[in-house]
Design a protein around this motif. Structure first.
Motif, mmCIF file in Angstrom:
data_model
loop_
_atom_site.group_PDB
_atom_site.id
_atom_site.type_symbol
_atom_site.label_atom_id
_atom_site.label_comp_id
_atom_site.label_asym_id
_atom_site.label_seq_id
_atom_site.Cartn_x
_atom_site.Cartn_y
_atom_site.Cartn_z
ATOM 1 N N GLY A 71 3.731 2.412 -2.496
ATOM 2 C CA GLY A 71 3.627 0.996 -2.350
ATOM 3 C C GLY A 71 4.165 0.397 -3.823
ATOM 4 O O GLY A 71 4.747 -0.681 -4.027
ATOM 5 N N TYR A 130 0.882 -1.177 -0.193
ATOM 6 C CA TYR A 130 0.006 -0.066 -0.042
ATOM 7 C C TYR A 130 0.799 1.113 0.085
ATOM 8 O O TYR A 130 2.024 1.167 0.314
ATOM 9 C CB TYR A 130 -0.960 0.007 1.265
ATOM 10 N N VAL A 163 -8.813 -4.618 -1.051
ATOM 11 C CA VAL A 163 -7.733 -5.123 -2.204
ATOM 12 C C VAL A 163 -7.732 -6.516 -2.160
ATOM 13 O O VAL A 163 -7.934 -7.316 -2.778
ATOM 14 C CB VAL A 163 -6.429 -4.545 -1.936
ATOM 15 N N ASP A 181 2.464 -4.973 6.174
ATOM 16 C CA ASP A 181 2.764 -3.850 6.716
ATOM 17 C C ASP A 181 4.412 -3.901 6.508
ATOM 18 O O ASP A 181 5.302 -4.740 6.312
ATOM 19 C CB ASP A 181 2.595 -3.559 8.032
ATOM 20 N N GLY A 228 1.565 -2.541 -6.175
ATOM 21 C CA GLY A 228 1.726 -1.613 -5.349
ATOM 22 C C GLY A 228 0.949 -0.473 -5.861
ATOM 23 O O GLY A 228 0.705 -0.404 -7.112
ATOM 24 N N HIS A 229 0.488 0.454 -4.767
ATOM 25 C CA HIS A 229 -0.311 1.835 -5.287
ATOM 26 C C HIS A 229 0.829 2.852 -4.508
ATOM 27 O O HIS A 229 1.058 2.807 -3.609
ATOM 28 C CB HIS A 229 -1.579 1.626 -4.804
ATOM 29 N N GLY A 284 0.088 4.299 6.961
ATOM 30 C CA GLY A 284 -0.552 3.342 6.269
ATOM 31 C C GLY A 284 -0.657 2.028 7.050
ATOM 32 O O GLY A 284 0.391 1.718 7.942
ATOM 33 N N ASP A 341 -6.415 -1.323 6.094
ATOM 34 C CA ASP A 341 -7.072 -0.617 5.488
ATOM 35 C C ASP A 341 -7.191 -1.038 4.098
ATOM 36 O O ASP A 341 -8.115 -0.608 3.491
ATOM 37 C CB ASP A 341 -6.395 0.901 5.617
ATOM 38 N N TYR A 342 -6.545 -2.033 3.811
ATOM 39 C CA TYR A 342 -6.640 -2.273 2.389
ATOM 40 C C TYR A 342 -7.275 -3.820 2.438
ATOM 41 O O TYR A 342 -6.813 -4.649 1.294
ATOM 42 C CB TYR A 342 -5.245 -2.306 1.793
ATOM 43 N N ILE A 389 -0.570 -8.932 1.869
ATOM 44 C CA ILE A 389 -0.628 -7.649 2.082
ATOM 45 C C ILE A 389 0.203 -7.367 3.391
ATOM 46 O O ILE A 389 -0.263 -7.631 4.550
ATOM 47 C CB ILE A 389 -1.888 -6.994 2.337
ATOM 48 N N VAL A 412 -6.910 3.489 -6.593
ATOM 49 C CA VAL A 412 -6.859 2.191 -5.685
ATOM 50 C C VAL A 412 -8.031 1.789 -5.368
ATOM 51 O O VAL A 412 -8.425 0.746 -5.093
ATOM 52 C CB VAL A 412 -5.851 2.517 -4.614
ATOM 53 N N ARG A 449 -1.978 -2.567 7.063
ATOM 54 C CA ARG A 449 -2.357 -3.473 6.098
ATOM 55 C C ARG A 449 -3.981 -3.533 6.178
ATOM 56 O O ARG A 449 -4.610 -4.014 5.120
ATOM 57 C CB ARG A 449 -1.830 -4.807 6.067
#
Length: 286
Positions: free
Chosen positions: A144, A69, A84, A99, A140-141, A76, A80-81, A97, A259, A78
């Motif tokens: 990321g 991320y 995804v 951290d 990644g975004h 950030g 929160d995503y 995903i 994203v 993990r």
């Protein structure tokens, strides 16, 4: 675009701009037939944790995506995503995903060592979660995407883990910064020790014929990361090195909402999810 999708997109933009949790997107992104295995440790630091998402059907030898991320290397988490992980697992992939350590705890390049350690964990452990360790893609975004690019292009980081880039089938970058010297963003400057940022911190400097295939996606009117210089510049360099690369730009999304289009409930924002699936199913366009 229906009212739910539009409303969620507007709320997402505000949430990301405020660096708050992505609860809106996770709330409108159902889990579906997906299994989650949270809080698996890949290193000694408290931030060295990852979550794994897999299809509930329990298919074996599924393609694997390690997703990093964004957050400008200062924020950030993990959880929160999760949207995804759920969306990609629903497409038949096993998703990792992780951290990774952030500034001010660390600066460049320590978070790349964390990323490489997460990839090494994936190679060694993912078969137990239904993934194929010989069919791994990085993704990644934003920040990321930078991390994914450096792991895919610069051999130093995976070599620290006793591995090589040849184990990657490809990588996917969403709105990534790949060529940003001199560092202009004040938040980013201390992360990269500006103005003494080393030139080899830039993914563009590591393009070679040995690079794995790439899918580069950006918002056509991204106001945070110049898509022409970064996505366009890296794509041109990869092509010049005869590396398979697909370059895609979407209207109607921003740096932040790109994203969100990975969410199964917000995929009408842009066909990002379809593009990612097609790239992986085609073995990186090979």
């Amino acid at each position: 675009m229906n009212k739910l999708i539009y409303g969620a997109a507007v709320l997402l933009t505000g949430a990301l701009a405020a660096c708050s949790p992505l609860s809106v997107v996770n709330a409108v992104s159902p889990g579906g037939a997906v299994q989650a295995m949270p809080a698996l440790r890949y290193g000694a630091d408290p931030r060295n944790m990852l979550d794994v998402y897999r299809p509930a059907a329990g298919n074996q030898d599924a393609p694997v995506i390690v997703f990093f991320y964004g957050g400008n290397w200062v924020s950030g988490k993990r959880q929160d995503y999760a949207f995804v992980g759920r969306a990609l697992a629903a497409r038949g992939f096993v998703v990792v995903i992780p951290d990774y350590r952030l500034y001010p705890q660390v600066r460049y390049p320590d978070f790349l060592d964390d990323g490489a350690a997460a990839v090494a964990w994936t190679v060694r452990q993912i078969a137990a979660h239904g993934g194929n360790p010989k069919n791994i893609f990085l993704m990644g975004h934003s920040a990321g995407a930078y991390n994914a690019a450096m792991l895919a292009l610069d051999p130093r980081w995976l070599e620290h883990q006793g591995m090589t880039r040849s184990m990657l089938r490809g990588w996917i970058g969403l709105a990534g910064p790949y060529d940003f010297l001199p560092v202009q963003n004040r938040t980013t400057q201390p992360v990269f020790n500006a103005p003494e940022t080393p030139p080899d911190s830039q993914p563009l400097r590591h393009v070679s014929a040995l690079a794995p295939p790439a899918l580069l996606i950006a918002a056509s009117k991204d106001k945070l990361v110049d898509p022409a210089r970064n996505t366009g510049g890296l794509a041109a360099s990869l092509r010049a090195a005869h590396v398979p690369v697909r370059e895609v730009y979407y209207d109607g999304v921003s740096h932040t909402t790109l994203v969100a289009s990975l969410s199964s409930s917000l995929k009408r924002l842009a066909p990002t999810l379809d593009a990612v699936e097609a790239f992986i199913r085609s073995d990186g366009g090979r």
